[in-house]
Design an enzyme around this catalytic site. Structure first.
Site, PDB file in Angstrom:
ATOM      1  N   ASN A  39      -4.799   4.512  -0.386  1.00 28.92           N
ATOM      2  CA  ASN A  39      -3.881   5.558  -0.845  1.00 28.92           C
ATOM      3  C   ASN A  39      -4.363   6.123  -2.183  1.00 28.92           C
ATOM      4  OD1 ASN A  39      -3.117   2.930  -1.766  1.00 28.92           O
ATOM      5  ND2 ASN A  39      -1.054   3.620  -2.253  1.00 28.92           N
ATOM      6  N   GLU A  41      -2.739   8.410  -5.056  1.00 30.70           N
ATOM      7  CA  GLU A  41      -1.530   9.056  -5.567  1.00 30.70           C
ATOM      8  C   GLU A  41      -1.894  10.140  -6.590  1.00 30.70           C
ATOM      9  OE1 GLU A  41       1.018   5.847  -6.867  1.00 30.70           O
ATOM     10  OE2 GLU A  41       1.394   5.223  -4.796  1.00 30.70           O
ATOM     11  N   GLU A  52      -4.071   5.395   5.486  1.00 26.07           N
ATOM     12  CA  GLU A  52      -4.450   5.699   6.875  1.00 26.07           C
ATOM     13  C   GLU A  52      -5.042   7.107   6.958  1.00 26.07           C
ATOM     14  OE1 GLU A  52      -1.617   4.508   5.728  1.00 26.07           O
ATOM     15  OE2 GLU A  52      -0.643   3.133   7.124  1.00 26.07           O
ATOM     16  N   CYS A  86       2.021   8.749   9.131  1.00 28.15           N
ATOM     17  CA  CYS A  86       0.746   8.129   9.515  1.00 28.15           C
ATOM     18  C   CYS A  86       0.745   7.709  10.974  1.00 28.15           C
ATOM     19  CB  CYS A  86       0.437   6.946   8.597  1.00 28.15           C
ATOM     20  SG  CYS A  86      -0.100   7.501   6.960  1.00 28.15           S
TER      21      CYS A  86
END
Ligand code: THU
Length: 130
Positions: A39, A41, A52, A86
């Site tokens: 991930n 951010e 994902e 996802c």
């Protein structure tokens, strides 16, 4: 490298200063090749992306569009499943019944499938009026 090792390694690179929730994902494409993502951010929160999504982007960028297996790892009390968005993204590229392994960093694993995670999914057939 195994899917688990790829997801575990890439999780450490996650950029998650706002949630402090690092996620690693690894997918096996139909060729057998493994693609990983974490991930990422952003201070403008909605601009962040899931692990994902990163793994899928790496797969597609490499020229592949079919995946057979997914491994997602988080540092959480129990393994965390892919979010709703996802699930839909994974379903787009799923070849047959896609195995989804969700794990936490304590070694707890849960095995499921995209079909079980996203019953009644929206797909291209819903747009076909002919
Ligand atoms: N996150 C993922 O990377 N994958 C998911 O399926 C669920 C959530 C990330 C997004 C955000 O950076 C953090 O986890 C907390 O929601």
């Amino acid at each position: 490298m195994s899917l688990k090792n790829a997801a575990t390694a890439v999780r450490l690179n996650a950029h998650a200063p706002y949630s402090n929730f690092k996620v690693g994902a690894a997918i096996r494409a139909a060729s057998g090749q493994i693609y990983a993502g974490c991930n990422v951010e952003n201070v403008a929160y909605p601009e962040g992306t899931c692990a994902e999504a990163g793994a899928i982007a790496a797969m597609v960028a490499a020229g592949e569009t079919q995946l057979t297996e997914v491994f997602v790892i988080t540092n959480s009390p129990m393994p965390a499943p892919p979010c709703g968005g996802c699930r839909q993204k994974l379903a787009e590229f799923g070849a047959g019944e896609v195995k989804v392994i969700c794990a936490n960093t304590d070694g707890v694993e849960r095995v499921t499938t995209i079909g079980d995670l996203l019953p009644g999914k929206f797909d291209a057939s819903h747009m076909d009026r002919s």
